[in-house]
Enzyme design. Structure first.
Site, PDB file in Angstrom:
ATOM      1  N   CYS A  91       8.146  -1.494   3.919  1.00 57.81           N
ATOM      2  CA  CYS A  91       8.467  -2.521   4.912  1.00 57.81           C
ATOM      3  C   CYS A  91       9.593  -3.437   4.432  1.00 57.81           C
ATOM      4  CB  CYS A  91       7.194  -3.319   5.204  1.00 57.81           C
ATOM      5  SG  CYS A  91       7.431  -4.813   6.179  1.00 57.81           S
ATOM      6  N   CYS A 108       8.766  -7.160   4.533  1.00 52.90           N
ATOM      7  CA  CYS A 108       7.811  -7.466   3.452  1.00 52.90           C
ATOM      8  C   CYS A 108       8.553  -7.683   2.136  1.00 52.90           C
ATOM      9  CB  CYS A 108       6.800  -6.337   3.271  1.00 52.90           C
ATOM     10  SG  CYS A 108       5.717  -6.058   4.682  1.00 52.90           S
TER      11      CYS A 108
END
Length: 144
Positions: A68, A71
């Site tokens: 991600c 993230c």
């Protein structure tokens, strides 16, 4: 001396009682003798989840995944927040890929997701990465 706070050790999951006015004194765990309050996020997993959400000091959980992009860009912000919130809130990270069952139990639908726990209960949730000022403002609004 102030009332003691019950805080789980991020290393051995043991519960320790710490006087609230001594949180700034780098307290050590009574069981494993390691630092109780970290200046960086610690890893949460299925194995230590139930022990770590307990206690009198709030726990902010960042649910993330290695693939991600948001993230990864949020990780340094979360690290900064951990340094600034030492003694007020504990910060942990949950790898949603390595802990799929727990991520499912928590109802994670998007990542990154932030979940704030107080006294063993979820009290707030925030989806998406935040800049540090917004993260701190959100936590302040939650009484952290």
């Amino acid at each position: 001396m102030s009332n003691p706070l019950v805080i789980p050790c991020p290393h051995c999951n043991g519960l320790s009682r710490l006087p609230a006015d001594r949180l700034g004194d780098s307290p050590k765990c009574g069981r494993c003798k390691q630092d109780m309050l970290l200046t960086r996020p610690f890893d949460l997993s299925q194995g230590n989840y139930s022990a770590q959400i307990k206690g009198d000091l709030p726990l902010l959980l960042d649910v993330w995944a290695d693939w991600c992009g948001p993230c990864k860009s949020f990780a340094p912000v979360f690290e900064q927040a951990a340094r600034q919130l030492t003694g007020r809130c504990r910060l942990a990270k949950l790898d949603s890929e390595a802990n799929r069952n727990l991520a499912g139990e928590l109802g994670i639908r998007s990542i990154p997701s932030l979940i704030l726990f107080k006294n063993g209960r979820e009290v707030s949730r925030q989806a998406g990465a935040l800049p540090l000022p917004s993260l701190l403002e959100w936590l302040l609004g939650q009484g952290v």
